[in-house]
Design a protein around this motif. Structure first.
Motif, PDB file in Angstrom:
ATOM      1  N   GLN A 169      15.002  10.789  85.538  1.00  0.00           N
ATOM      2  CA  GLN A 169      13.935  11.772  85.571  1.00  0.00           C
ATOM      3  C   GLN A 169      12.673  11.296  84.852  1.00  0.00           C
ATOM      4  O   GLN A 169      11.574  11.402  85.386  1.00  0.00           O
ATOM      5  N   THR A 170      12.816  10.792  83.642  1.00  0.00           N
ATOM      6  CA  THR A 170      11.626  10.444  82.860  1.00  0.00           C
ATOM      7  C   THR A 170      11.611   9.006  82.364  1.00  0.00           C
ATOM      8  O   THR A 170      10.617   8.581  81.769  1.00  0.00           O
ATOM      9  N   THR A 201       8.890  11.355  86.941  1.00  0.00           N
ATOM     10  CA  THR A 201       7.589  11.724  86.386  1.00  0.00           C
ATOM     11  C   THR A 201       6.479  10.898  87.018  1.00  0.00           C
ATOM     12  O   THR A 201       5.422  11.423  87.366  1.00  0.00           O
ATOM     13  N   GLU A 202       6.722   9.611  87.198  1.00  0.00           N
ATOM     14  CA  GLU A 202       5.724   8.730  87.805  1.00  0.00           C
ATOM     15  C   GLU A 202       5.525   9.063  89.285  1.00  0.00           C
ATOM     16  O   GLU A 202       4.395   9.151  89.771  1.00  0.00           O
ATOM     17  N   ALA A 220       6.156  11.908  90.857  1.00  0.00           N
ATOM     18  CA  ALA A 220       5.562  13.241  91.008  1.00  0.00           C
ATOM     19  C   ALA A 220       4.069  13.240  90.731  1.00  0.00           C
ATOM     20  O   ALA A 220       3.324  14.008  91.343  1.00  0.00           O
ATOM     21  N   ASN A 221       3.632  12.395  89.815  1.00  0.00           N
ATOM     22  CA  ASN A 221       2.213  12.351  89.482  1.00  0.00           C
ATOM     23  C   ASN A 221       1.395  11.506  90.442  1.00  0.00           C
ATOM     24  O   ASN A 221       0.172  11.566  90.426  1.00  0.00           O
ATOM     25  N   TYR A 244       8.794  17.495  88.015  1.00  0.00           N
ATOM     26  CA  TYR A 244       8.466  16.632  86.874  1.00  0.00           C
ATOM     27  C   TYR A 244       6.992  16.258  86.816  1.00  0.00           C
ATOM     28  O   TYR A 244       6.582  15.485  85.951  1.00  0.00           O
ATOM     29  N   LYS A 245       6.188  16.828  87.673  1.00  0.00           N
ATOM     30  CA  LYS A 245       4.761  16.553  87.669  1.00  0.00           C
ATOM     31  C   LYS A 245       4.131  17.048  86.366  1.00  0.00           C
ATOM     32  O   LYS A 245       4.371  18.166  85.937  1.00  0.00           O
ATOM     33  N   LYS A 300       4.774  16.026  83.386  1.00  0.00           N
ATOM     34  CA  LYS A 300       5.653  15.942  82.204  1.00  0.00           C
ATOM     35  C   LYS A 300       5.551  14.588  81.551  1.00  0.00           C
ATOM     36  O   LYS A 300       5.212  13.616  82.118  1.00  0.00           O
TER      37      LYS A 300
END
Length: 101
Positions: free
Chosen positions: A36-37, A46-47, A49-50, A98-99, A101
């Motif tokens: 996830q992160t 996180t990557e 999603a962004n 996870y955007k 975060k």
């Protein structure tokens, strides 16, 4: 052509109810390469999603070998997963959670 494909994917997924848990789909199919992160073999959610829209995430899950150049990658090692539409929708929603975060 890419935009039409992504638009059709979006329409298809938005017409279906999403009753699957994206975390369970992630644990079943994605956890071996993605976390996830944290960076694992593949980029963390996180990557992803962004950087990506839902449609882009879904297109990459469906056809990674066809999409990697469009994303600016030199290669892809992601395997083509045999997920149904509900699973793809659930995992893409989970990734996007996870955007920021």
């Amino acid at each position: 052509m890419k935009k039409i494909y992504l638009l059709l994917l979006t329409l298809c997924f938005s017409l279906q109810a999403n009753d699957l848990d994206g975390k369970k789909v992630f644990e079943t199919y994605c956890w071996g390469c993605h976390h996830q992160t944290a960076v694992a073999f593949g980029p963390p959610f996180t990557e992803i999603a962004n950087k990506r829209t839902k449609e882009e995430i879904q297109a990459y899950i469906i056809e990674p070998k066809a999409m990697y150049k469009a994303f600016g990658y030199k290669r892809t090692v992601m395997t083509k997963l045999k997920l149904n539409d509900k699973e793809i929708n659930a995992i893409s929603d989970y990734i996007l959670s996870y955007k920021g975060k």
